[in-house]
Design a protein around this motif. Structure first.
Motif, PDB file in Angstrom:
ATOM      1  N   PHE B  25       6.525 -13.645  -7.613  1.00  0.00           N
ATOM      2  CA  PHE B  25       5.974 -12.861  -6.509  1.00  0.00           C
ATOM      3  C   PHE B  25       7.041 -12.763  -5.424  1.00  0.00           C
ATOM      4  O   PHE B  25       7.786 -13.722  -5.210  1.00  0.00           O
ATOM      5  N   GLY B  26       7.084 -11.633  -4.766  1.00  0.00           N
ATOM      6  CA  GLY B  26       8.078 -11.507  -3.710  1.00  0.00           C
ATOM      7  C   GLY B  26       7.742 -10.378  -2.765  1.00  0.00           C
ATOM      8  O   GLY B  26       6.855  -9.569  -3.041  1.00  0.00           O
ATOM      9  N   PRO B  27       8.456 -10.325  -1.640  1.00  0.00           N
ATOM     10  CA  PRO B  27       8.211  -9.267  -0.671  1.00  0.00           C
ATOM     11  C   PRO B  27       8.742  -7.920  -1.175  1.00  0.00           C
ATOM     12  O   PRO B  27       9.854  -7.853  -1.696  1.00  0.00           O
ATOM     13  N   VAL B  28       7.917  -6.898  -1.043  1.00  0.00           N
ATOM     14  CA  VAL B  28       8.303  -5.563  -1.484  1.00  0.00           C
ATOM     15  C   VAL B  28       7.892  -4.602  -0.383  1.00  0.00           C
ATOM     16  O   VAL B  28       6.850  -4.789   0.252  1.00  0.00           O
ATOM     17  N   LYS B  29       8.729  -3.611  -0.153  1.00  0.00           N
ATOM     18  CA  LYS B  29       8.393  -2.665   0.916  1.00  0.00           C
ATOM     19  C   LYS B  29       7.519  -1.551   0.357  1.00  0.00           C
ATOM     20  O   LYS B  29       7.826  -0.936  -0.643  1.00  0.00           O
ATOM     21  N   ASN B  30       6.413  -1.330   1.052  1.00  0.00           N
ATOM     22  CA  ASN B  30       5.465  -0.312   0.604  1.00  0.00           C
ATOM     23  C   ASN B  30       4.940   0.406   1.842  1.00  0.00           C
ATOM     24  O   ASN B  30       4.331  -0.224   2.701  1.00  0.00           O
ATOM     25  N   ASN B  31       5.189   1.686   1.944  1.00  0.00           N
ATOM     26  CA  ASN B  31       4.768   2.449   3.130  1.00  0.00           C
ATOM     27  C   ASN B  31       5.184   1.801   4.443  1.00  0.00           C
ATOM     28  O   ASN B  31       4.359   1.537   5.307  1.00  0.00           O
ATOM     29  N   GLU B  32       6.439   1.500   4.556  1.00  0.00           N
ATOM     30  CA  GLU B  32       7.001   0.909   5.771  1.00  0.00           C
ATOM     31  C   GLU B  32       6.576  -0.537   6.029  1.00  0.00           C
ATOM     32  O   GLU B  32       7.034  -1.140   6.985  1.00  0.00           O
ATOM     33  N   LEU B  33       5.670  -1.068   5.223  1.00  0.00           N
ATOM     34  CA  LEU B  33       5.238  -2.444   5.448  1.00  0.00           C
ATOM     35  C   LEU B  33       5.720  -3.302   4.292  1.00  0.00           C
ATOM     36  O   LEU B  33       5.699  -2.864   3.155  1.00  0.00           O
ATOM     37  N   ARG B  53       3.493  -7.998   6.654  1.00  0.00           N
ATOM     38  CA  ARG B  53       2.438  -7.666   7.593  1.00  0.00           C
ATOM     39  C   ARG B  53       1.297  -8.693   7.525  1.00  0.00           C
ATOM     40  O   ARG B  53       0.872  -9.250   8.519  1.00  0.00           O
ATOM     41  N   LEU B  54       0.859  -8.964   6.296  1.00  0.00           N
ATOM     42  CA  LEU B  54      -0.165  -9.989   6.108  1.00  0.00           C
ATOM     43  C   LEU B  54       0.497 -11.222   5.491  1.00  0.00           C
ATOM     44  O   LEU B  54       1.550 -11.114   4.883  1.00  0.00           O
ATOM     45  N   SER B  55      -0.159 -12.351   5.617  1.00  0.00           N
ATOM     46  CA  SER B  55       0.459 -13.571   5.120  1.00  0.00           C
ATOM     47  C   SER B  55       0.324 -13.640   3.598  1.00  0.00           C
ATOM     48  O   SER B  55      -0.554 -13.013   3.019  1.00  0.00           O
ATOM     49  N   PRO B  56       1.180 -14.434   2.942  1.00  0.00           N
ATOM     50  CA  PRO B  56       1.076 -14.550   1.477  1.00  0.00           C
ATOM     51  C   PRO B  56      -0.034 -15.492   1.020  1.00  0.00           C
ATOM     52  O   PRO B  56      -0.059 -15.891  -0.136  1.00  0.00           O
TER      53      PRO B  56
ATOM     54  N   SER C 153     -16.120  -6.254 -12.418  1.00  0.00           N
ATOM     55  CA  SER C 153     -15.124  -6.808 -13.326  1.00  0.00           C
ATOM     56  C   SER C 153     -14.558  -8.048 -12.669  1.00  0.00           C
ATOM     57  O   SER C 153     -14.636  -8.216 -11.462  1.00  0.00           O
ATOM     58  N   ILE C 154     -14.006  -8.903 -13.500  1.00  0.00           N
ATOM     59  CA  ILE C 154     -13.384 -10.103 -12.957  1.00  0.00           C
ATOM     60  C   ILE C 154     -12.290  -9.640 -12.008  1.00  0.00           C
ATOM     61  O   ILE C 154     -11.431  -8.840 -12.372  1.00  0.00           O
ATOM     62  N   LEU C 155     -12.346 -10.141 -10.788  1.00  0.00           N
ATOM     63  CA  LEU C 155     -11.406  -9.657  -9.790  1.00  0.00           C
ATOM     64  C   LEU C 155     -10.056 -10.340  -9.968  1.00  0.00           C
ATOM     65  O   LEU C 155      -9.968 -11.552 -10.024  1.00  0.00           O
ATOM     66  N   LYS C 156      -9.053  -9.521 -10.044  1.00  0.00           N
ATOM     67  CA  LYS C 156      -7.696 -10.035 -10.158  1.00  0.00           C
ATOM     68  C   LYS C 156      -7.149 -10.251  -8.749  1.00  0.00           C
ATOM     69  O   LYS C 156      -7.618  -9.648  -7.793  1.00  0.00           O
ATOM     70  N   THR C 157      -6.174 -11.099  -8.671  1.00  0.00           N
ATOM     71  CA  THR C 157      -5.552 -11.355  -7.384  1.00  0.00           C
ATOM     72  C   THR C 157      -5.088 -10.053  -6.760  1.00  0.00           C
ATOM     73  O   THR C 157      -4.314  -9.329  -7.349  1.00  0.00           O
ATOM     74  N   LYS C 158      -5.581  -9.779  -5.556  1.00  0.00           N
ATOM     75  CA  LYS C 158      -4.965  -8.688  -4.800  1.00  0.00           C
ATOM     76  C   LYS C 158      -4.069  -9.340  -3.774  1.00  0.00           C
ATOM     77  O   LYS C 158      -4.522 -10.071  -2.913  1.00  0.00           O
ATOM     78  N   VAL C 159      -2.820  -9.092  -3.918  1.00  0.00           N
ATOM     79  CA  VAL C 159      -1.895  -9.741  -3.012  1.00  0.00           C
ATOM     80  C   VAL C 159      -1.608  -8.808  -1.856  1.00  0.00           C
ATOM     81  O   VAL C 159      -1.271  -7.653  -2.043  1.00  0.00           O
ATOM     82  N   ALA C 160      -1.785  -9.299  -0.683  1.00  0.00           N
ATOM     83  CA  ALA C 160      -1.630  -8.428   0.486  1.00  0.00           C
ATOM     84  C   ALA C 160      -0.177  -8.323   0.903  1.00  0.00           C
ATOM     85  O   ALA C 160       0.617  -9.178   0.584  1.00  0.00           O
TER      86      ALA C 160
END
Lengths: 315, 353, 160
Positions: B25-33, B53-56, C153-160
């Motif tokens: 997992f890593g930081p990726v730029k998406n729509n300026e965020l 923008r949001l925490s991991p 459905s089983i919810l997959k991780t949505k990573v913010a």
């Protein structure tokens, strides 16, 4: 802009000293560039905190709902229209209010400005129609007209529609504004493309409800998302639930929305949530000739009818 | 402790190699965020970033997480029985997480792993994850991590700390998990530890000096809870708050959740969703009574929890790492630094009567 | 377990697929018209699930959204002719409410063939049967509305 601030402070101080009001609801300077904080001033000594500049985009009508005191409220064009809506909906009484009207020249879009710079912005000042942005090692002067919030750029009611005293001279209203260009663009898409458009639009949504809560129109004691018997909307981040939430949120504002832009400004992810409300505003205008909050003597469109209303899609 | 030098030309190759044994997992730029997401094949993290923008926290603790599934079909033998779902707990690594966000997991762990109760969902996800931090050389004005017991080069909560030194990264191993990751990526170029450590130390001091925003928390512990609870500044502090959940959802240390059943036809799932103390529903009783029915009470709860109840309960440190997200994302500019100072400096006014 | 219409997976490739239509009918007119159509032995397709409402003025957008979320392919709302409302003006309010609703639904990408509105008095059994045929045909042509149904459905991780 600072003259407006001075005038707001002068009026507020006078009213508080004369005991005509119990408090003033206005803005104080924020702790970040391009941010002000709505605040409550109860004593004449604290009036010095009140400010006015291009970062007062939060709609102060939000803070009037259900209050019992006598309140001086600072109101730009859209705030005043939402105050009218509150009066119609009995959320506050006219004689409780002393409206300090502020003819408005638009609020600036802090996200747009931030995205124009690689580095962090440390300070933003304004002078007439210029916005001066400073950071470590850079300074740039922007035209205010180019960095307005999207709703301000197409605003046609900058002057308060209801007020007791003005903090500045009436400003010239914008003429020949095409308010519905963005709506028509979506309208022209085929259904599938529309669905993709809204799915993309809403995919970052985290359901923090900032859009709902910043809105002066949202005051139901129990919001439909919190209803449990039946539960209309799931609480997770399922896209269908998210779409349903945004649909109903907007629909609840049908015929009441003044396009103040508070929802969009409040969204922590910068989602263009006005894409929903603007469609309703357009329909209300085109079908019923209605603009919200212009007069407290007219009933809003969903609270009235005409026998000859458009009927073409009813078979 | 070991320090490995990773030349940037070996960066992409090593990451790709590690994907054989880890989900990255890593930081990726998406729509300026910037946002954290799972990296696809050949996809690289964008390490030239300030912070997401949001925490991991959602990598370990998803906003919506399925706990059980069930069937309501009475023709089935297992109807109405909650069954655990299969979750993929294979090894993961978060590349480029900021030290503040990694430290936040340690604070949250105190809640999810107590002597009496262990939250298996959270713990399984946490323990199978390797945290590969990226030291923060360019903090913002809203960062105040140095006074929250953290810092731009903080190592606690990390398995490996990367320091960007222009054409290479220095990778400081902190735990054996970190060493395992280095092996999986095939990075093993040793370096003169002493010189590099000196270099890192200087960079650390430079970064820390860039943090100019502070909070004072020294007196919070000695304040009486009831004094702070009844303090007069809450009304003014909470006035602007619109009670949205942006601060709590963006916060790396907010952990509250709500459990819901969702059913469609005969099949259903039990999920847990993030909840927020800013919402009236959070404390609404079945009777209809709400002990925190006003805006002010809820705002007070958020700050009292972070700055008073938590330190009192766990003995040290506030429930905040100073990442500054809540300050940046608040639409009405409620600033935790300001509230913290109000609380820390509050003295009860003694009246004569 | 109450009202559930989505326990059968519908796909366009499934030749057995039949459209599911939720019809909200006013107690004082269209519901009676459905009765009359039945008594008169008029044929109309069985794809319609009727929900009786006291007046079209009772219609909430939540009802329609809920129908789609639970797997309906089309929704039909029918009430009394303008001027004939049992409560004098309920259908006038409904007309405005549903006009704005339809506008926003279509704005978000629902095909106009999935939403139908009509005024049918209790004497118009024939109109009811005709309308039921028309609605069913339109929804059938539009195909399954899978995109608006909520899938558990089983919810997959949505990573913010």
């Amino acid at each position: 802009m600072s003259e407006r601030g001075a005038k707001i402070r002068e009026i507020s101080e006078r009213l508080l000293k004369e005991g005509k009001i119990d408090m003033v609801i206005g803005f104080r300077k924020g702790t970040l560039p391009m941010m002000n904080e709505p605040c409550l001033v109860k004593s004449p000594e604290d009036v010095k905190n009140l400010v006015w500049d291009s970062n007062c985009g939060i709609n102060l009508a939000k803070y009037l709902i259900g209050r019992k005191e006598k309140i001086g409220v600072v109101a730009k064009g859209c705030d005043s229209r939402n105050i009218v809506t509150h009066l119609i909906e009995n959320k506050i009484k006219r004689d409780q209010l002393f409206i300090i009207g502020v003819p408005c020249e638009g609020m600036i879009d802090r996200r747009k400005i931030a995205s124009m710079f690689e580095k962090e912005i440390k300070e933003v000042a304004e002078e007439k129609n210029k916005i001066i942005v400073r950071g470590s090692g850079f300074e740039k002067i922007l035209e205010k007209s180019e960095v307005l919030q999207k709703n301000c750029a197409i605003c046609i009611h900058r002057n308060p529609v209801i007020y007791d005293e003005l903090a500045a001279d009436i400003v010239k209203e914008q003429k020949n504004v095409d308010r519905y260009k963005d709506v028509r663009q979506i309208e022209s898409m085929p259904p599938e493309e529309k669905r993709d458009y809204f799915n993309d639009l809403l995919s970052p949504c985290i359901r923090c409800y900032a859009c709902r809560n910043a809105c002066p129109l949202c005051y139901c004691p129990t919001c439909f998302v919190d209803e449990s018997r039946p539960q209309w909307v799931g609480k997770g981040i399922d896209l269908t639930d998210i779409k349903t939430f945004h649909f109903l949120r907007a629909y609840h504002c049908a015929g009441r929305c003044t396009d103040c832009g508070a929802c969009e400004r409040a969204c922590p992810l910068g989602i263009d949530v006005r894409a929903f409300t603007m469609k309703l505003e357009k329909d209300c205008f085109e079908l019923y000739g209605w603009e919200a909050g212009m007069s407290k003597d007219e009933r809003p469109p969903l609270d009235t009818y005409r026998p000859d209303d458009p009927n073409d899609f009813f078979k | 402790m070991k320090v490995i030098k990773i030349n940037k030309e070996n960066w992409a190759g090593g990451l790709e190699k590690s994907k054989g044994s880890y989900r990255l997992f890593g930081p990726v730029k998406n729509n300026e965020l910037h946002e954290f997401k799972q990296l696809d094949k050949e996809e690289l993290p964008d390490c030239d970033y300030f912070n997401t923008r949001l925490s991991p926290k959602s990598i370990i603790y998803p906003q919506s997480e399925t706990m059980f599934e069930f069937s309501l079909d009475e023709n089935r033998e297992d109807h109405h029985i909650l069954k655990e779902i299969d979750t993929d707990y294979s090894p993961r690594a978060i590349i480029g997480i900021r030290p503040c966000d990694a430290a936040a997991f340690l604070l949250v762990k105190r809640n999810f792993s107590t002597p009496e109760y262990k939250d298996s969902y959270w713990l399984n996800a946490y323990e199978t994850t390797t945290f590969i931090g990226l030291a923060c050389g360019n903090p913002h004005d809203t960062c105040f991590c140095t006074t929250t017991g953290c810092g731009p080069f903080n190592e606690e909560g990390l398995d490996l700390l990367l320091v960007d030194a222009g054409d290479c990264y220095f990778a400081k191993t902190i735990t054996s998990k970190g060493e395992n990751f280095l092996r999986a990526a095939g990075w093993d170029a040793g370096t003169d530890v002493e010189t590099v450590c000196e270099q890192i130390k200087t960079m650390k001091q430079e970064a820390e000096a860039k943090i100019t925003s502070f909070v004072a928390t020294d007196k919070l512990k000695d304040k009486k809870t009831t004094d702070l609870f009844d303090a007069p500044f809450w009304e003014e502090t909470a006035f602007a708050c619109i009670n949205c959940g942006a601060c709590t959802y963006a916060c790396p240390t907010c952990w509250c959740f709500d459990i819901q059943d969702e059913v469609s036809g005969y099949s259903g799932i039990r999920i847990r969703n993030w909840d927020s103390c800013m919402y009236p529903l959070f404390t609404l009783h079945g009777s209809g009574h709400n002990p925190r029915s006003t805006n002010m009470q809820r705002v007070r709860q958020r700050f009292m929890h972070k700055l008073k109840y938590y330190p009192d309960r766990y003995g040290e440190g506030i429930l905040c790492v100073g990442c500054g997200r809540c300050i940046r994302l608040c639409s009405v500019n409620i600033d935790i630094r300001r509230v913290c100072d109000l609380m820390n400096s509050y003295e009860v006014q003694v009246t004569s009567d | 377990m109450g009202f559930s219409i989505n326990n059968q997976q519908s796909t366009i490739n499934n030749p057995k697929w039949e459209p599911k239509i939720v019809a909200f009918l006013c107690n004082w007119c269209s519901y009676g018209a459905a009765d009359l159509a039945g008594i008169s032995r008029l044929q109309y397709p069985p794809n319609i699930r009727v929900i009786r409402v006291p007046c079209t003025g009772r219609m909430s957008p939540k009802f329609i959204l809920s129908a789609f979320m639970n797997g309906a392919d089309g929704v039909w709302v029918s009430g009394c002719h303008p001027g004939d409302c049992h409560y004098l003006e309920g259908n006038y309010y409904a007309r405005r409410k549903l006009s704005l609703f339809k506008g926003l639904m279509e704005h978000m990408g629902i095909e106009s063939d999935r939403l139908h509105f009509s005024w049918i008095s209790s004497a118009e059994g024939t109109k009811f049967a005709e309308m039921a045929n028309k609605v069913t045909k339109a929804v059938r042509d539009a195909g399954p509305a899978n995109y608006f149904a909520k899938k558990i459905s089983i919810l997959k991780t949505k990573v913010a």
